[in-house]
Design a protein around this motif. Sequence first.
Motif, PDB file in Angstrom:
ATOM      1  N   TYR B 305     -11.405  40.246   8.597  1.00 19.89           N
ATOM      2  CA  TYR B 305     -12.715  39.919   9.148  1.00 19.89           C
ATOM      3  C   TYR B 305     -13.734  40.584   8.250  1.00 19.89           C
ATOM      4  CZ  TYR B 305      -9.816  38.878  13.148  1.00 19.89           C
ATOM      5  OH  TYR B 305      -8.856  38.370  13.958  1.00 19.89           O
ATOM      6  N   GLU B 306     -14.397  39.799   7.445  1.00 21.08           N
ATOM      7  CA  GLU B 306     -15.320  40.406   6.487  1.00 21.08           C
ATOM      8  C   GLU B 306     -16.660  39.709   6.553  1.00 21.08           C
ATOM      9  OE1 GLU B 306     -14.847  43.096   4.846  1.00 21.08           O
ATOM     10  OE2 GLU B 306     -12.782  43.252   5.563  1.00 21.08           O
ATOM     11  N   LYS B 307     -17.669  40.525   6.528  1.00 18.59           N
ATOM     12  CA  LYS B 307     -19.002  39.971   6.592  1.00 18.59           C
ATOM     13  C   LYS B 307     -19.417  39.374   5.256  1.00 18.59           C
ATOM     14  CE  LYS B 307     -22.692  40.471   9.629  1.00 18.59           C
ATOM     15  NZ  LYS B 307     -23.018  41.120  10.880  1.00 18.59           N
ATOM     16  N   ASP B 308     -19.175  40.127   4.193  1.00 18.66           N
ATOM     17  CA  ASP B 308     -19.503  39.520   2.904  1.00 18.66           C
ATOM     18  C   ASP B 308     -18.294  38.726   2.432  1.00 18.66           C
ATOM     19  OD1 ASP B 308     -17.970  41.145   0.656  1.00 18.66           O
ATOM     20  OD2 ASP B 308     -18.660  42.559   2.200  1.00 18.66           O
ATOM     21  N   ARG B 309     -18.503  37.908   1.440  1.00 18.41           N
ATOM     22  CA  ARG B 309     -17.462  36.979   1.042  1.00 18.41           C
ATOM     23  C   ARG B 309     -16.665  37.469  -0.165  1.00 18.41           C
ATOM     24  NH1 ARG B 309     -17.691  32.146   3.763  1.00 18.41           N
ATOM     25  NH2 ARG B 309     -16.285  31.276   2.197  1.00 18.41           N
ATOM     26  N   THR B 310     -16.777  38.753  -0.483  1.00 18.62           N
ATOM     27  CA  THR B 310     -16.088  39.256  -1.676  1.00 18.62           C
ATOM     28  C   THR B 310     -14.609  38.905  -1.660  1.00 18.62           C
ATOM     29  OG1 THR B 310     -17.538  41.132  -1.343  1.00 18.62           O
ATOM     30  CG2 THR B 310     -15.984  41.263  -3.186  1.00 18.62           C
ATOM     31  N   ILE B 311     -13.978  39.273  -0.565  1.00 17.45           N
ATOM     32  CA  ILE B 311     -12.539  39.036  -0.504  1.00 17.45           C
ATOM     33  C   ILE B 311     -12.226  37.557  -0.605  1.00 17.45           C
ATOM     34  CG2 ILE B 311     -10.593  39.064   1.095  1.00 17.45           C
ATOM     35  CD1 ILE B 311     -11.281  41.904   1.732  1.00 17.45           C
ATOM     36  N   SER B 312     -12.988  36.755   0.138  1.00 16.39           N
ATOM     37  CA  SER B 312     -12.765  35.315   0.037  1.00 16.39           C
ATOM     38  C   SER B 312     -12.840  34.886  -1.416  1.00 16.39           C
ATOM     39  CB  SER B 312     -13.834  34.538   0.805  1.00 16.39           C
ATOM     40  OG  SER B 312     -14.169  35.202   1.991  1.00 16.39           O
ATOM     41  N   ARG B 313     -13.833  35.394  -2.102  1.00 12.79           N
ATOM     42  CA  ARG B 313     -14.046  34.917  -3.473  1.00 12.79           C
ATOM     43  C   ARG B 313     -12.874  35.225  -4.382  1.00 12.79           C
ATOM     44  NH1 ARG B 313     -19.983  36.027  -2.924  1.00 12.79           N
ATOM     45  NH2 ARG B 313     -20.647  34.045  -2.013  1.00 12.79           N
ATOM     46  N   ILE B 314     -12.247  36.366  -4.150  1.00  7.71           N
ATOM     47  CA  ILE B 314     -11.082  36.703  -4.957  1.00  7.71           C
ATOM     48  C   ILE B 314     -10.047  35.600  -4.886  1.00  7.71           C
ATOM     49  CG2 ILE B 314      -9.105  38.282  -5.117  1.00  7.71           C
ATOM     50  CD1 ILE B 314     -11.061  40.512  -4.239  1.00  7.71           C
ATOM     51  N   GLU B 316     -10.507  32.598  -4.186  1.00  7.09           N
ATOM     52  CA  GLU B 316     -10.969  31.283  -4.616  1.00  7.09           C
ATOM     53  C   GLU B 316     -10.423  30.893  -5.987  1.00  7.09           C
ATOM     54  OE1 GLU B 316     -15.157  30.307  -4.259  1.00  7.09           O
ATOM     55  OE2 GLU B 316     -15.245  31.491  -2.404  1.00  7.09           O
ATOM     56  N   PHE B 317     -10.076  31.882  -6.796  1.00 10.80           N
ATOM     57  CA  PHE B 317      -9.580  31.578  -8.135  1.00 10.80           C
ATOM     58  C   PHE B 317      -8.114  31.185  -8.082  1.00 10.80           C
ATOM     59  CE2 PHE B 317     -13.207  34.335  -8.723  1.00 10.80           C
ATOM     60  CZ  PHE B 317     -13.931  33.620  -9.660  1.00 10.80           C
ATOM     61  N   GLU B 318      -7.854  29.970  -8.482  1.00 11.01           N
ATOM     62  CA  GLU B 318      -6.471  29.506  -8.429  1.00 11.01           C
ATOM     63  C   GLU B 318      -5.572  30.413  -9.271  1.00 11.01           C
ATOM     64  OE1 GLU B 318      -6.005  25.327  -9.038  1.00 11.01           O
ATOM     65  OE2 GLU B 318      -3.905  25.367  -8.415  1.00 11.01           O
ATOM     66  N   GLU B 319      -6.124  30.929 -10.362  1.00  6.94           N
ATOM     67  CA  GLU B 319      -5.336  31.801 -11.223  1.00  6.94           C
ATOM     68  C   GLU B 319      -4.888  33.043 -10.448  1.00  6.94           C
ATOM     69  OE1 GLU B 319      -8.366  30.682 -11.838  1.00  6.94           O
ATOM     70  OE2 GLU B 319      -7.760  29.026 -13.153  1.00  6.94           O
ATOM     71  N   THR B 345      -9.364  28.926   4.889  1.00  6.34           N
ATOM     72  CA  THR B 345     -10.820  29.036   4.979  1.00  6.34           C
ATOM     73  C   THR B 345     -11.516  28.895   3.631  1.00  6.34           C
ATOM     74  OG1 THR B 345     -10.294  31.387   4.973  1.00  6.34           O
ATOM     75  CG2 THR B 345     -11.019  30.427   7.047  1.00  6.34           C
ATOM     76  N   LEU B 346     -10.747  28.793   2.569  1.00  3.77           N
ATOM     77  CA  LEU B 346     -11.371  28.821   1.248  1.00  3.77           C
ATOM     78  C   LEU B 346     -11.706  27.441   0.720  1.00  3.77           C
ATOM     79  CD1 LEU B 346      -9.690  31.496  -0.907  1.00  3.77           C
ATOM     80  CD2 LEU B 346     -11.684  31.591   0.566  1.00  3.77           C
ATOM     81  N   PRO B 347     -12.755  27.369  -0.080  1.00  2.00           N
ATOM     82  CA  PRO B 347     -13.134  26.070  -0.642  1.00  2.00           C
ATOM     83  C   PRO B 347     -12.291  25.713  -1.855  1.00  2.00           C
ATOM     84  CG  PRO B 347     -14.714  27.743  -1.289  1.00  2.00           C
ATOM     85  CD  PRO B 347     -13.683  28.429  -0.436  1.00  2.00           C
ATOM     86  N   SER B 348     -11.000  25.947  -1.755  1.00  2.00           N
ATOM     87  CA  SER B 348     -10.195  25.645  -2.936  1.00  2.00           C
ATOM     88  C   SER B 348      -8.795  25.206  -2.531  1.00  2.00           C
ATOM     89  CB  SER B 348     -10.133  26.869  -3.836  1.00  2.00           C
ATOM     90  OG  SER B 348      -9.795  27.998  -3.051  1.00  2.00           O
TER      91      SER B 348
END
Lengths: 426, 426, 426, 426
Positions: B305-314, B316-319, B345-348
């Motif tokens: 449960y994270e307010k900012d999207r930092t973790i999500s963004r990690i 997001e990279f398929e690599e 939940t990720l856009p990828s």
Amino acid sequence: MPKRHWGEIKDPIYGYIYITEPEKEIIDCFPVQRLRRLRQLAGAEFVYPAANHTRFEHSLGVLYLAGRLVENSNLSEYIDKDEAQMVKLAALLHDVGHGPFSHIFEHLLSKFMNKTHEDMTFWIVRESEIADKLEKYGYNPDEVARLAVGRLHKGGKAFLDQIIRSSVDVDKLDFIVRDTYHTGAEYGYVDIFRLIHTLDVLEENLAVDVGALSALESFIIARIESFRSIYFHRVSRAAQMMIALAMEKAKDELGLISFKTPEEYLAFNDCTVWAMLKQCEKSRQIMENLERRKLLKCAFEQTFYEKDRTISRIFEFEEIRNQIKNEIAQKAKVAPEKIIIDVPTLPSVPYRHSVLMEPMEIPVFYKTKEGKKIPKKLSEISRIFDILKGFMNIIRVYTEAPYREKVGEAAAEILGGTPYSARISF
Amino acid sequence: MPKRHWGEIKDPIYGYIYITEPEKEIIDCFPVQRLRRLRQLAGAEFVYPAANHTRFEHSLGVLYLAGRLVENSNLSEYIDKDEAQMVKLAALLHDVGHGPFSHIFEHLLSKFMNKTHEDMTFWIVRESEIADKLEKYGYNPDEVARLAVGRLHKGGKAFLDQIIRSSVDVDKLDFIVRDTYHTGAEYGYVDIFRLIHTLDVLEENLAVDVGALSALESFIIARIESFRSIYFHRVSRAAQMMIALAMEKAKDELGLISFKTPEEYLAFNDCTVWAMLKQCEKSRQIMENLERRKLLKCAFEQTFYEKDRTISRIFEFEEIRNQIKNEIAQKAKVAPEKIIIDVPTLPSVPYRHSVLMEPMEIPVFYKTKEGKKIPKKLSEISRIFDILKGFMNIIRVYTEAPYREKVGEAAAEILGGTPYSARISF
Amino acid sequence: MPKRHWGEIKDPIYGYIYITEPEKEIIDCFPVQRLRRLRQLAGAEFVYPAANHTRFEHSLGVLYLAGRLVENSNLSEYIDKDEAQMVKLAALLHDVGHGPFSHIFEHLLSKFMNKTHEDMTFWIVRESEIADKLEKYGYNPDEVARLAVGRLHKGGKAFLDQIIRSSVDVDKLDFIVRDTYHTGAEYGYVDIFRLIHTLDVLEENLAVDVGALSALESFIIARIESFRSIYFHRVSRAAQMMIALAMEKAKDELGLISFKTPEEYLAFNDCTVWAMLKQCEKSRQIMENLERRKLLKCAFEQTFYEKDRTISRIFEFEEIRNQIKNEIAQKAKVAPEKIIIDVPTLPSVPYRHSVLMEPMEIPVFYKTKEGKKIPKKLSEISRIFDILKGFMNIIRVYTEAPYREKVGEAAAEILGGTPYSARISF
Amino acid sequence: MPKRHWGEIKDPIYGYIYITEPEKEIIDCFPVQRLRRLRQLAGAEFVYPAANHTRFEHSLGVLYLAGRLVENSNLSEYIDKDEAQMVKLAALLHDVGHGPFSHIFEHLLSKFMNKTHEDMTFWIVRESEIADKLEKYGYNPDEVARLAVGRLHKGGKAFLDQIIRSSVDVDKLDFIVRDTYHTGAEYGYVDIFRLIHTLDVLEENLAVDVGALSALESFIIARIESFRSIYFHRVSRAAQMMIALAMEKAKDELGLISFKTPEEYLAFNDCTVWAMLKQCEKSRQIMENLERRKLLKCAFEQTFYEKDRTISRIFEFEEIRNQIKNEIAQKAKVAPEKIIIDVPTLPSVPYRHSVLMEPMEIPVFYKTKEGKKIPKKLSEISRIFDILKGFMNIIRVYTEAPYREKVGEAAAEILGGTPYSARISF
């Protein structure tokens, strides 16, 4: 041998359905999973867009009701744990023999193979992986198969068959509520749990306590109104007849009735057969019409309410129906093959639900203070039931849109009444 | 030009939906009728057996809610009869661009064609028979197409787009209730009519009166619980990923992404593509597993449960995801292709619903005695809303049944936490 | 000693509630039958006209849920048949001590007698005909009485008390659903049976399996929205305060707090006390206003969302509230007795529900493959729960209609914010 | 003059009921607010504990349905805005004349004052503050009063009266659904909106389109099952007769039928009269029995299904009923005053609902393509309706518990059949 609890399945109607391990293993067998791809009410979605429920969830519902029924304080005295589990498994399996579009395919089974879906259920239960699973848990596949079609005929225990197949069986109790839930037709909100809780054994038969008479009458009425509004609905029948026609035309090319093994039969489902019918030259046009909602039109409709079955019997003869069709065709100057006579209540024409509507006498009783059960005749204590026996024959004449008016007028001249096109109600 | 009433359609949720003539003609177009063969929640039926509802009935529901919304005492002052009819038609058409299994096919659209289902909707509305019908009734197909995807951008009337596409649009309001009705999941019984009746225009935006704050909060919570319990359900996702894999493997052989015309695209539906995938060598095994409910198993699951999207963004990279996959594979001694990292939940990754969950700020206001609307910040007046922004990231590791334990342990070592196999709850 | 089945009672929410003989005899006792004349939600009918349900049907519902809970596959391992029956009886009796208009009378009990409704329940169970019936069936009235108020404190079995009284007790589970059903407020359709089926014992406490986390969160949210929309509704509170005022004014003349025996106390119910208040000179005018729906008006309202209770505590002091009242009165040039400060969440002013809202930590766990239960902190795994602790304080200023504007403006000056009369939403 | 929208009221059955300003002002009048203290189904709560709904919410429901009906596409062509508002107001007011316990008090009105509740409604509407409010908004109180009891007799517009009072009026449509909702009896889930949407004018009468025949039949059946299961339920009737007896005994002392003004009459409600009956020496014992659920016992019951009313007519004569009573008393050696003969379907004994069940012919029609309405006889097209005319007479013999067996046997000897005590079903 008591069966271990496995888990639960969420049903929008009953909430949580608790599942034992043998039930879970049989649910996961292919013939049961395949029921996910057989709609409960093929054709009805053209009237009720939300009627997309399948025989899979219905079968789970029937399993659930069977479980509730055998546990009620009456029946539990006649049924031990092992029989109870067997009844539940038979309930779960009662529909595994259905073909694509259920009763529509049954028309082919009946016309060309002289079989019913119950015959197929019996076959599938015994000849598929289901049999192995049943044996693994100590059940005789042959017995379960017979019970699944209501023909176990266990000595002194006729009620076992009747739980699965009678006028107030768990199959009908489930679908009256489920079809209402998914269509929104509102005719089937019946107090089925009053029946589930009070059903009892009279001699060896499943019987209704008069205390539940209102629930029973409501159930009977709900069935009639559901037949009229859902199963026999003019538009729903049109779609069903089109699918029946398509299958009949394409059956040889697609091998629909040349299956030899359970695997071959089970490969057919609503989805695969729809796709096949779209590719087959002989049926393609019908399917394209269906996909564009270009349905057969009802040109004439008449409903008879007759106590005796004389009138019904007249229409049972395909020759008589054909003769009527030809006369209408001649008078309307339309090719006979453009005309379809539909008598959905009859045990003959295109295909029928009428077995579901059979006016059986349901055993009823009341209990004395001392616990003695005194049998009563339902038709004596229920005026509603009495009148509804032999209720309702519908005869309809369908054709394609351009011929609707001509055919309607011709039918009205020949059969009496008003052509449908002159009436816009409903 | 006022549109003539044609008739009504029965919906189990709203009762009678009244239909005008232009609506009827467009409902009968092939691209809309085809929605009968696109499930609303592909995959969810493996968790909720009754979840067999389709985008067809959903689209009728969205049409209905759009009609109720534009007629409410607030919006009706901003919208004339013709615009109201246009909004209803756009609502009806908002999903016509969906491919087989909806969001699952969208994964292919996105990955290989850089398209969304909205792009397809726009294309279909303009290029199919729908365009002719729209013109017949005086509507500009291009405008309706843009409105159907929420991009009409009419000057000073942003609310028109927002009725179709925003945080409280009629699409979401319908499916929250409809998905609950058909799954039985019970998270979506929300007072949506409180919102429908009170939604208003603030400047040019669709806005919620604070008087309906409880209904709004309930709606937001219901969406979150529905995501967790239905759309992102562990088992539902497993089925969805298997279909996604099957389509990806078979796409070239079956030409799934080489369609050129609307006709070619529209020929794909859940039924035809399922049948095709079963016949294609490359996808057959997956489909057979699906038909026997042999699903991918979740070996590891962690929720952040994270307010900012930092973790999500990690993630997001398929690599990065691939790297994690490879490390788990190595540690577990399992081939990497047997492992799937799912972050729904990720856009990828594989495909995602996350666009549906976007934490947008919803305009809120209260009205003074004099009728003036005073804007408020939702996150200031609703503690619930505030906390839910940026809510919930789920990361899961799936594999086949035999590797479940090994993969679970490896994932737990690498990602922290407990392997799924050690937990049996839920 | 297994208890014989007596029969069933039809409940609109759960269907048939099965009743044993001891339950039947206790249901027919006067203190339980009297609950038919105590509304569940006194005052709420001024907002929700259909909210006329009583503590009688609620008590039957709590009995039912208690029965389902103690039979679930977890708890049934910790509770024998006799204890199970005792829990059900305690559940049935948990509200017998309530006075007229329930929590409103409790304000008198608390202010003038330093008692709660639980104290009265304990007294009634032990001192009325209920005690004889309990003994007849082998139960210790003192134990049942203690259990009925959640204070049996049986060694190693804290969960027995918690079934009746905790954050997820059967009382709250019943009323969340029942109040929604009868108000139509739609905030309480929660999957309570998910909780009923999965509640378990952790050490000796009632605990929630994380698998039911969504159901638990929904339940918590539903409670909050129900407080806001039903129990603390501005208009509902106005009616409740008027009844509280009327009772306080008339209490000496009518002897409302001078009862000596259970008989004297039980003679009070919503109906008898309403009739008495209409005849008493001191309260008549208030009752006539109530009967004509001339309610106190809310002149000012402010909601605080605070995690710590500092602000709440300020308002807990009657002196502080009186001071605020006097300052508003002076500024508005209105007599102080025309002004009421209402802080419904506080454990002081007129009367309160706040005990119902207490932010307790609920024990949560997950189960390992081996069946071990690993405790978790709810606030760690549920973001929603975390944020909702300490949620919401409402302060309102009420007055009579003619002073509404003046009082509203004065309150706004003193307390900040906007006077209510300037806002018409909600 | 169009009436301004005031706001909405939440109803658990219909959702939001929109209210105009004149409606709001009349709802707030004392005679309407008083309906909050008149139960809809006095006595039924002894069978269905949740049946605590009142005539207040029912009246709002009737207002709502009247509004929906006059707005349907058929009736709206015959009714202008002002008439529509007048119909809604009359619908709202149709029950204001009811006395305490509704039909039970009507027994007193009828027996001692030769009045019905409709006479009282007419009186109250014209002579109370309601008249002033009606005039304020331009309505003639006399006309509204006549319409409220279905006797406006407006030339060429018989349907106006029939909306309020006929076989398918909005009163019956509301209570069939509402009584089901609050009892849980499940007999009244009828598609009433099918009727509301399709009701039309035939000549000057309210008439049913044959397209809604299933809905009409379901409604008729639902009414019959509701009579049997709710209104005429053995236990419900016992409670009702006890209240009737109590009121008859205490009427002179309490002045129940010596009211002179609307104020005096309106001072009676369920609550005040219950309290009075408890204090009056003559009725106290009965009320104490009621409060302890010590009800009269049914010693004998027989149901006749007769098409003609000959048998009913025999029981209409009080002398004949008294003679039967005396003979039973003599044979049972029990004092005659301990015996009550109840024939709930008759227009005489203690009090009756039978006017509600009257087998009226309902006008039915179908529409031709050209829009012409062709009348049909309902009994010709509906077998169900035909059989139900003249349906069901119930005769019961009640007594106190100690005499039950003796009285039952004596009644069985005299009237034939089985004493009730010998039967335990239901």
